[in-house]
Design a protein around this motif. Sequence first.
Motif, PDB file in Angstrom:
ATOM      1  N   GLN A 162      25.895 -13.602  30.520  1.00 14.06           N
ATOM      2  CA  GLN A 162      26.952 -14.128  29.661  1.00 14.06           C
ATOM      3  C   GLN A 162      26.360 -14.973  28.534  1.00 14.06           C
ATOM      4  O   GLN A 162      26.734 -14.833  27.377  1.00 14.06           O
ATOM      5  CB  GLN A 162      27.938 -14.961  30.478  1.00 14.06           C
ATOM      6  N   VAL A 163      25.412 -15.833  28.872  1.00 13.23           N
ATOM      7  CA  VAL A 163      24.785 -16.686  27.864  1.00 13.23           C
ATOM      8  C   VAL A 163      24.028 -15.836  26.853  1.00 13.23           C
ATOM      9  O   VAL A 163      24.091 -16.063  25.640  1.00 13.23           O
ATOM     10  CB  VAL A 163      23.861 -17.727  28.530  1.00 13.23           C
ATOM     11  N   ALA A 164      23.312 -14.807  27.346  1.00 12.58           N
ATOM     12  CA  ALA A 164      22.560 -13.937  26.441  1.00 12.58           C
ATOM     13  C   ALA A 164      23.496 -13.201  25.490  1.00 12.58           C
ATOM     14  O   ALA A 164      23.214 -13.073  24.289  1.00 12.58           O
ATOM     15  CB  ALA A 164      21.723 -12.949  27.240  1.00 12.58           C
ATOM     16  N   SER A 165      24.638 -12.711  25.994  1.00 12.30           N
ATOM     17  CA  SER A 165      25.560 -12.008  25.112  1.00 12.30           C
ATOM     18  C   SER A 165      26.184 -12.963  24.094  1.00 12.30           C
ATOM     19  O   SER A 165      26.390 -12.598  22.932  1.00 12.30           O
ATOM     20  CB  SER A 165      26.641 -11.299  25.932  1.00 12.30           C
ATOM     21  N   GLU A 166      26.474 -14.218  24.506  1.00 10.30           N
ATOM     22  CA  GLU A 166      27.013 -15.193  23.566  1.00 10.30           C
ATOM     23  C   GLU A 166      25.994 -15.533  22.490  1.00 10.30           C
ATOM     24  O   GLU A 166      26.338 -15.683  21.310  1.00 10.30           O
ATOM     25  CB  GLU A 166      27.457 -16.448  24.301  1.00 10.30           C
ATOM     26  N   LEU A 167      24.732 -15.615  22.873  1.00  7.38           N
ATOM     27  CA  LEU A 167      23.687 -15.884  21.887  1.00  7.38           C
ATOM     28  C   LEU A 167      23.537 -14.716  20.926  1.00  7.38           C
ATOM     29  O   LEU A 167      23.308 -14.905  19.727  1.00  7.38           O
ATOM     30  CB  LEU A 167      22.358 -16.193  22.583  1.00  7.38           C
TER      31      LEU A 167
END
Length: 180
Positions: A162-167
């Motif tokens: 999730q964090v990677a996709s938000e970044l």
Amino acid sequence: MYGPPPAQEPTLPHPRPPAHPPTDAKTLIVRWLFALIPIGTLGLLAWVPSLRFAILRGRGIDWAVFGLFCSLTAGEILLIAFVPDDESNYSAFAGFYALSFFIGATIHAVRADRFPRHPPAHHPYAHTPAPAPPHAHTLPTAPLPAAPQAPAPQPTSPRMRQVASELDELGAYLRKQEGR
């Protein structure tokens, strides 16, 4: 992003001014004499330390504080002149005003003198600082070309994904904003 951290370039130490400029005995004596003026005159000359700061620093805020102390002194003089000396609430208010005014002016004189003076450039006593080394604080003026990136390994946990996709979304948004 997930690879080893890039090698850091050696950095030069930044010249930092001393936290507190050295004070000698003469400076301390002058500081305390100006701080005692509001107490010694029972607030009638409480504007003198702020006038000193305004003259030495030449900043607008110091002149505004000087004006404030002049108006508060005028208020004290009016209270002294027009409030009767009986045991009324007006007399108690006038005494409280005068006491808090000259104590506050003394605290201001002590605390405000602790900060270093930085006069504006147009001030007659302004000094020009020594030039810093040209490579110490320079930033590139043109944007650097984007380095080719290898595909990042996929994170394992759901939160990491999730964090990677938000970044990734944030990066796309910033690239879109930069292209305008």
